[in-house]
Motif scaffolding. Structure first.
Motif: not given
Length: 320
Positions: A65-70, A78-80, A83-86, A97-104
């Protein structure tokens, strides 16, 4: 039920070993498409401080599986990227980490979390350890819809399990990880279809399980033996409970991996009241603790008999 759904596009976020069972479970379902696995950056570990991948990264790579590590999940770049993955859904397990509303709010179905307590009890970083520390008879897993708070989102499903006398933080985590993975697979289809509705957490009974630190490791022998037994079980494998043993040869720090309560013994707390080839018994504020597995500083974890073959402990020695 999962197979009947159209493929649900999922981003998985996790770091600790606890999350690996859920990741494997999702990857094994034909009804889910795992777009990416997000985990914390590699961290230095060991004596040589070499960079080590998280358990989730290792599992993701094994699964192809592809991995991202921000560095930070709230970073706009990272949020962008996310978002591009839809994604249709974000699944979070022990990410760290606590996730922001924009991500959730990115996916149509938001984000769900596997939390290893019966929410609202033991929100926070160490619910497994505090359930054992506080002598809880049972604990469990909760699948919740995430909000911007710390484990405050509405509950989707819960499942309980007893805390057994033979449990420690390792065995309980393993059982809860498997339970959480199973419950996650049962919950997602109903949540996405609307047959499982989020229910707000009750205000009554809410509590917080802070992060465990090295300061938690020290045993206070004036406490009852049962409290110390629980601390030993709760702090395996890190930081480990123990103390400093004062002997005629000097003082040595000892880590206690396993112990049991011995009733009807009364002596000065911390005093070794029995020590022979088969057991070491230490008096507590109430009753006593029989030490079953010990570790010297820089040494290996050993059962009591081989440990005593290399390290002398005698009646009258004392933990200070």
């Amino acid at each position: 039920m999962v197979a009947a759904m159209s493929r649900l596009r999922i981003v998985f976020m996790g770091t600790a070993g606890l999350a690996c069972a859920s990741l494997r479970a999702l990857a094994g379902q034909a009804g889910f498409e795992l777009l990416s696995v997000v985990t914390q950056p590699d961290r230095p570990a060991g004596r040589e401080l070499k960079l080590q991948p998280s358990p989730v990264k290792t599992t993701a790579l094994d699964l192809g599986l592809p991995v991202m590590q921000p560095a930070r999940a709230r970073d706009p770049e990272f949020v962008q990227q996310l978002a591009a993955l839809s994604p249709d859904l974000i699944v979070v397990v022990a990410y760290g980490q606590i996730l922001p509303s924009v991500l959730l709010d990115l996916p149509a179905h938001g984000a769900v979390n596997v939390h290893t307590s019966l929410l609202p009890k033991y929100r926070g970083a160490a619910p497994i350890q505090f359930a054992i520390l506080n002598d809880e008879p049972e604990t469990g897993v909760t699948i919740m819809k995430m909000d911007a708070g710390l484990d405050t989102g509405p509950i989707l499903t819960r499942r309980t399990t007893p805390i057994l006398p033979e449990d420690d933080a390792i065995t309980l985590q393993d059982r809860l990880a498997a339970m959480g993975a199973e419950l996650l697979l049962e919950t997602i289809p109903g949540y996405v279809s609307g047959t499982i509705m989020p229910q707000a957490q009750p205000a009554e009974g809410a509590s917080y399980a802070r992060k465990i630190t090295r300061d938690d490791a020290r045993l206070e022998w004036s406490q009852p033996a049962r409290a110390l037994w629980n601390r030993v079980r709760a702090l395996v494998p890190w930081p480990g409970a123990g103390g400093t043993l004062a002997t005629a040869a000097g003082r040595r720090p000892l880590k206690i991996w396993k112990a049991e309560v011995v009733s009807d013994i009364s002596a000065q707390p911390g005093l070794v009241v029995r020590a022979n080839a088969h057991e070491v018994v230490v008096a507590c504020g109430k009753d006593a603790l029989r030490l079953l597995e010990l570790q010297r500083e820089g040494g290996r974890r050993l059962a009591i008999k081989p440990f005593l073959a290399g390290t002398a402990i005698r009646p009258g020695d004392r933990f200070v």
